[in-house]
Design a protein around this motif. Structure first.
Motif, short mmCIF file in Angstrom:
data_model
loop_
_atom_site.label_atom_id
_atom_site.label_comp_id
_atom_site.label_asym_id
_atom_site.label_seq_id
_atom_site.Cartn_x
_atom_site.Cartn_y
_atom_site.Cartn_z
N ALA A 2 -5.21 -0.56 6.00
CA ALA A 2 -4.07 -0.53 5.08
C ALA A 2 -2.86 -1.13 5.78
O ALA A 2 -2.69 -0.96 6.98
CB ALA A 2 -3.77 0.90 4.65
N ALA A 3 -2.03 -1.81 5.03
CA ALA A 3 -0.80 -2.36 5.58
C ALA A 3 0.13 -1.23 6.01
O ALA A 3 0.82 -1.33 7.02
CB ALA A 3 -0.12 -3.27 4.56
N ASP A 4 0.17 -0.16 5.23
CA ASP A 4 1.01 1.00 5.54
C ASP A 4 0.17 2.26 5.34
O ASP A 4 0.22 2.89 4.28
CB ASP A 4 2.24 1.01 4.64
N PRO A 5 -0.63 2.65 6.34
CA PRO A 5 -1.55 3.78 6.19
C PRO A 5 -0.86 5.08 5.80
O PRO A 5 -1.39 5.82 4.97
CB PRO A 5 -2.20 3.90 7.58
N GLU A 6 0.31 5.37 6.35
CA GLU A 6 0.98 6.62 6.03
C GLU A 6 1.41 6.67 4.56
O GLU A 6 1.19 7.65 3.87
CB GLU A 6 2.19 6.81 6.95
N ALA A 7 2.01 5.58 4.08
CA ALA A 7 2.44 5.53 2.68
C ALA A 7 1.23 5.57 1.74
O ALA A 7 1.27 6.25 0.71
CB ALA A 7 3.27 4.27 2.42
N LEU A 8 0.17 4.87 2.09
CA LEU A 8 -1.01 4.86 1.23
C LEU A 8 -1.66 6.25 1.20
O LEU A 8 -2.08 6.72 0.15
CB LEU A 8 -2.00 3.80 1.68
N GLY A 9 -1.73 6.91 2.35
CA GLY A 9 -2.24 8.28 2.39
C GLY A 9 -1.43 9.22 1.53
O GLY A 9 -1.97 10.08 0.82
N ALA A 10 -0.10 9.06 1.56
CA ALA A 10 0.78 9.88 0.72
C ALA A 10 0.53 9.60 -0.76
O ALA A 10 0.57 10.53 -1.59
CB ALA A 10 2.24 9.63 1.09
N TRP A 11 0.28 8.35 -1.13
CA TRP A 11 0.00 8.00 -2.53
C TRP A 11 -1.28 8.70 -2.99
O TRP A 11 -1.32 9.27 -4.08
CB TRP A 11 -0.14 6.48 -2.67
N TYR A 12 -2.33 8.67 -2.17
CA TYR A 12 -3.59 9.33 -2.53
C TYR A 12 -3.38 10.85 -2.67
O TYR A 12 -3.96 11.48 -3.55
CB TYR A 12 -4.69 9.03 -1.52
N ALA A 13 -2.56 11.42 -1.82
CA ALA A 13 -2.28 12.86 -1.91
C ALA A 13 -1.51 13.17 -3.19
O ALA A 13 -1.85 14.10 -3.92
CB ALA A 13 -1.50 13.32 -0.69
N GLN A 14 -0.47 12.40 -3.47
CA GLN A 14 0.37 12.65 -4.65
C GLN A 14 -0.38 12.47 -5.95
O GLN A 14 -0.29 13.30 -6.85
CB GLN A 14 1.60 11.73 -4.63
N HIS A 15 -1.11 11.38 -6.07
CA HIS A 15 -1.70 11.03 -7.37
C HIS A 15 -3.13 11.54 -7.57
O HIS A 15 -3.54 11.78 -8.70
CB HIS A 15 -1.65 9.52 -7.58
N LEU A 16 -3.89 11.70 -6.48
CA LEU A 16 -5.29 12.08 -6.62
C LEU A 16 -5.64 13.39 -5.93
O LEU A 16 -6.77 13.86 -6.02
CB LEU A 16 -6.19 10.95 -6.10
N GLY A 17 -4.68 13.98 -5.22
CA GLY A 17 -4.92 15.27 -4.59
C GLY A 17 -5.78 15.22 -3.34
O GLY A 17 -6.31 16.23 -2.91
N ILE A 18 -5.91 14.03 -2.74
CA ILE A 18 -6.70 13.88 -1.51
C ILE A 18 -5.74 14.01 -0.34
O ILE A 18 -4.91 13.15 -0.10
CB ILE A 18 -7.43 12.52 -1.48
N SER A 19 -5.88 15.11 0.39
CA SER A 19 -4.97 15.39 1.50
C SER A 19 -5.11 14.34 2.59
O SER A 19 -6.21 13.90 2.90
CB SER A 19 -5.27 16.76 2.10
#
Length: 120
Positions: A14-31
């Motif tokens: 990912a270009a921005d792993p931290e931001a992408l991880g936060a997106w998955y947590a916010q929208h899909l509930g994947i911690s």
């Protein structure tokens, strides 16, 4: 004899792993991955998992540049689609109900395809 018992992780660049991880947590509930070994990781429910290589020429993932697509099992597809759309995420719901369930498609902020599957 040893055998594989399930998928232990999905790893991708990912270009921005931290931001992408936060997106998955916010929208899909994947911690996101914990920063220490004392914090539990996201747990998935047991259920069917399809592991399927596709022909190189497939258009099933979208753009030719996409080498993978993640398929996530969901409960209440309509409810999750509403939540995603309320959060500004574009989602396309397949109008057909298949013998194995219902599907919807979206992309994460870096363009990776995601298929949501509500099994029957």
């Amino acid at each position: 004899m040893g055998q594989v018992t399930g998928i232990g992780g999905v790893f991708f660049r990912a270009a921005d792993p931290e931001a992408l991880g936060a997106w998955y947590a916010q929208h899909l509930g994947i911690s996101p991955v914990p920063k220490d070994y004392d914090t539990p990781v996201w747990q998935q429910q047991a259920g069917p998992t399809v592991f399927a290589p596709f022909p190189k020429e497939t258009d099933y993932f979208g753009a030719d540049s996409q080498q993978f697509m993640i398929n996530l099992r969901v409960e209440d597809l309509d409810g999750l689609v509403k939540k995603l759309r309320d959060g500004g995420v574009e989602v396309t719901v397949d109008t057909e109900t298949y013998p194995n369930g219902r599907f919807a498609r979206l992309h994460d902020p870096e363009g990776n395809p995601i298929e949501l599957w509500e099994p029957k």
